[in-house]
Design an enzyme around this catalytic site. Structure first.
Site, PDB file in Angstrom:
ATOM      1  N   CYS A   1       0.800  -1.221   0.000  1.00 12.58           N
ATOM      2  CA  CYS A   1       0.000   0.000   0.000  1.00 12.58           C
ATOM      3  C   CYS A   1       0.835   1.274   0.000  1.00 12.58           C
ATOM      4  O   CYS A   1       0.279   2.373   0.015  1.00 12.58           O
ATOM      5  CB  CYS A   1      -0.952  -0.013   1.197  1.00 12.58           C
ATOM      6  SG  CYS A   1      -2.010  -1.474   1.209  1.00 12.58           S
TER       7      CYS A   1
ATOM      8  N   HIS B   1      -2.506   8.283   5.985  1.00  9.59           N
ATOM      9  CA  HIS B   1      -2.739   6.955   5.423  1.00  9.59           C
ATOM     10  C   HIS B   1      -4.040   6.384   5.983  1.00  9.59           C
ATOM     11  O   HIS B   1      -4.758   5.679   5.271  1.00  9.59           O
ATOM     12  CB  HIS B   1      -1.571   6.027   5.743  1.00  9.59           C
ATOM     13  CG  HIS B   1      -1.741   4.636   5.221  1.00  9.59           C
ATOM     14  ND1 HIS B   1      -1.689   4.347   3.872  1.00  9.59           N
ATOM     15  CD2 HIS B   1      -1.971   3.457   5.855  1.00  9.59           C
ATOM     16  CE1 HIS B   1      -1.869   3.044   3.700  1.00  9.59           C
ATOM     17  NE2 HIS B   1      -2.050   2.477   4.877  1.00  9.59           N
TER      18      HIS B   1
ATOM     19  N   GLU C   1      -0.582   6.077  13.734  1.00  7.57           N
ATOM     20  CA  GLU C   1      -0.292   7.233  12.883  1.00  7.57           C
ATOM     21  C   GLU C   1      -0.683   8.535  13.562  1.00  7.57           C
ATOM     22  O   GLU C   1       0.044   9.535  13.471  1.00  7.57           O
ATOM     23  CB  GLU C   1      -1.030   7.110  11.547  1.00  7.57           C
ATOM     24  CG  GLU C   1      -0.690   8.240  10.591  1.00  7.57           C
ATOM     25  CD  GLU C   1      -1.365   8.116   9.240  1.00  7.57           C
ATOM     26  OE1 GLU C   1      -1.000   8.854   8.312  1.00  7.57           O
ATOM     27  OE2 GLU C   1      -2.286   7.257   9.115  1.00  7.57           O
TER      28      GLU C   1
ATOM     29  N   LYS D   1      -9.845   8.231   2.638  1.00  5.97           N
ATOM     30  CA  LYS D   1     -10.307   6.846   2.536  1.00  5.97           C
ATOM     31  C   LYS D   1     -11.735   6.670   3.060  1.00  5.97           C
ATOM     32  O   LYS D   1     -12.377   5.666   2.761  1.00  5.97           O
ATOM     33  CB  LYS D   1      -9.355   5.914   3.275  1.00  5.97           C
ATOM     34  CG  LYS D   1      -7.995   5.748   2.595  1.00  5.97           C
ATOM     35  CD  LYS D   1      -7.141   4.716   3.299  1.00  5.97           C
ATOM     36  CE  LYS D   1      -5.819   4.477   2.578  1.00  5.97           C
ATOM     37  NZ  LYS D   1      -4.862   5.581   2.758  1.00  5.97           N
TER      38      LYS D   1
ATOM     39  N   HIS E   1      -9.838   1.978   0.493  1.00  8.76           N
ATOM     40  CA  HIS E   1      -8.388   1.844   0.427  1.00  8.76           C
ATOM     41  C   HIS E   1      -7.993   1.267  -0.923  1.00  8.76           C
ATOM     42  O   HIS E   1      -8.265   0.100  -1.220  1.00  8.76           O
ATOM     43  CB  HIS E   1      -7.918   0.948   1.571  1.00  8.76           C
ATOM     44  CG  HIS E   1      -6.433   0.870   1.714  1.00  8.76           C
ATOM     45  ND1 HIS E   1      -5.564   1.627   0.957  1.00  8.76           N
ATOM     46  CD2 HIS E   1      -5.643   0.104   2.526  1.00  8.76           C
ATOM     47  CE1 HIS E   1      -4.325   1.344   1.310  1.00  8.76           C
ATOM     48  NE2 HIS E   1      -4.354   0.421   2.245  1.00  8.76           N
TER      49      HIS E   1
ATOM     50  N   PHE F   1       1.867  -3.220   4.161  1.00  9.53           N
ATOM     51  CA  PHE F   1       2.199  -4.499   4.779  1.00  9.53           C
ATOM     52  C   PHE F   1       3.710  -4.733   4.669  1.00  9.53           C
ATOM     53  O   PHE F   1       4.343  -4.375   3.670  1.00  9.53           O
ATOM     54  CB  PHE F   1       1.451  -5.633   4.083  1.00  9.53           C
ATOM     55  CG  PHE F   1       0.024  -5.810   4.539  1.00  9.53           C
ATOM     56  CD1 PHE F   1      -0.568  -4.929   5.418  1.00  9.53           C
ATOM     57  CD2 PHE F   1      -0.733  -6.875   4.067  1.00  9.53           C
ATOM     58  CE1 PHE F   1      -1.883  -5.100   5.833  1.00  9.53           C
ATOM     59  CE2 PHE F   1      -2.048  -7.056   4.467  1.00  9.53           C
ATOM     60  CZ  PHE F   1      -2.626  -6.171   5.355  1.00  9.53           C
TER      61      PHE F   1
END
Length: 430
Positions: free
Chosen positions: A172, A312, A323, A349, A354, A416
């Protein structure tokens, strides 16, 4: 050799809110949602039957029809993720007014477009065909449709660009890595122009099953539109989505010489790794913090100069919390957390879902628009910031877009494997 300055002169997107920036950006600012119910027997038995899908329809109305972007016969040869990349790249080129014909310009233009997963549907369908029918059931287009670098390859072939053609696949973080790496190609003199971004076409029962089994997808929601809830107390995972984002990056003097419109300057790019877990972030947000710090360091910006953080924030419990703390630590320092309300941080998002490998690119495009137009998109479905509320005390742009001066914006992307990136955009000044 001193690093050269890099500016953004063209933008293109394919998103669940619409195909083309003139459709997607107003829809985002108007609090629209691109999350939809997945209808059909193929989705039966899955715990999640929603996704951020690309709307079908004519190009003029912001819908997707492959024939609007491809030549006859190309749809059969080109995988959907690469089709999206071609559409976004075409829009970015037209937006920038860059359609070179001279040999030196074609050799000086590169393409850097990646994908997180690529043609998953192609793998599944071909594997099933092979298992039942054998060798003759495998299409000769199988491998070319499968390869992630073919998104960039098809763009370079369509327009004749013979500069560096590259691709990355970092989950991502792919879109942000592509843009940041492309900027470095320009900064260090490999070329003067690069089409950079990310693309994804991943809405498939197997993908949803895999992410659901990994406990990443949303588990609790009332309607598809309300499912994606970044920073909200009731967030329970992300909503999978697809699309593409591409921006035309250009060396400053090259852009000025041809009279190009400059949206923003890409001043900083920071990277880091958590080295922690395959899917979970470190609770202390150490990796995202270092990525943001590195981006600001290369940009020569002080934390207090940042007007907006495009987070994100996917809507996962652990990710959003890590975050959030990292953003406050970078921009305020531990002693300044009481001033958290001064920090403008949002996540698109909530409206898009996503987009995996395309997320960082599409969100980068929207961050550039924020800098250019002094408006920050809202975080959709943010009704109750928190868990606990005392930690989630920034301005998360709830309920509606906010018109604020945006001189500097950060765009975060994490993936990831613990890979992190941050892009720093600013208003162009001389």
């Amino acid at each position: 050799m001193a690093a050269r300055r890099v500016v953004v002169t063209g933008l293109g997107v394919v998103t669940p809110l619409g195909v083309g920036l003139k459709h997607a950006w107003p829809a985002l600012l108007a609090s629209k949602s691109g999350i939809r119910h997945l209808a059909g027997a193929e989705w039966d038995g899955l715990p999640v039957r929603i996704a951020g899908t690309i709307p079908e329809g004519p190009r003029a109305e912001g819908g997707w029809r492959a024939s609007d972007w491809l030549e006859p016969g190309e749809e059969r040869r080109i995988a959907r993720f690469a089709q999206y990349a071609l559409a976004a790249a075409t829009e970015a080129l037209d937006d920038a007014g860059w359609r070179p014909e001279r040999e030196e310009d074609l050799r000086d233009t590169g393409v850097y477009i990646g994908s997180g997963i690529g043609a998953l549907d192609e793998v599944v369908s071909t594997a099933l065909a092979f298992s039942t029918g054998g060798y003759k059931k495998v299409s000769p287009h199988f491998v070319p449709r499968l390869l992630i670098n073919l998104a960039a390859g098809h763009v370079s072939m369509k327009f004749g660009f013979r500069g560096p053609t590259h691709a990355t696949a970092t989950a991502c973080t792919t879109g942000a890595h592509s843009i940041g790496d492309a900027a470095r190609l320009i900064a260090h003199g490999d070329c003067n122009v690069v089409l950079a971004g990310g693309t994804e076409s991943c809405i498939h029962p197997l993908a949803i099953a895999g992410f659901a089994r990994a406990r990443s997808l949303v588990t609790s929601f009332q309607t598809p539109e309300s499912a994606s809830r970044p920073f909200d107390r009731d967030r329970s995972g992300f909503v999978i989505a697809e699309g593409a984002g591409v921006m035309l990056l250009e060396e400053l003097e090259h852009a000025k010489a041809r009279g190009a419109r400059i949206y923003a300057e890409l001043r900083g790019y920071g990277l880091s790794s958590d080295a922690w877990h395959v899917t979970q972030p470190r609770a202390d947000g150490e990796g995202p913090r270092r990525a943001m710090e590195n981006a600001l360091r290369f940009a020569g910006c002080r934390p207090r100069e940042v007007d907006y953080v495009s987070a994100h924030a996917t809507g996962t419990v652990l990710g959003d919390r890590a975050e959030n703390g990292a953003v406050k630590e970078v921009l305020l320092g531990e002693e300044g957390w009481a001033r958290a309300v001064e920090v403008n941080v949002g996540s698109v998002k909530g409206a898009l879902g996503h987009l995996l490998g395309a997320a960082g690119a599409v969100e980068g495009v929207f961050a550039v628009k924020s800098v250019a137009e002094d408006v920050i998109p809202l975080t959709l479905n943010l009704d109750n910031p928190g868990d606990p509320p005392s930690e989630f005390n920034c301005n998360y742009i709830p309920h509606s877009a906010q018109h604020r001066r945006v001189d500097v914006a950060l765009s975060n992307s994490f993936g990831f494997g613990g890979t992190n990136a941050c892009l720093c955009f600013s208003k162009f000044k001389g």
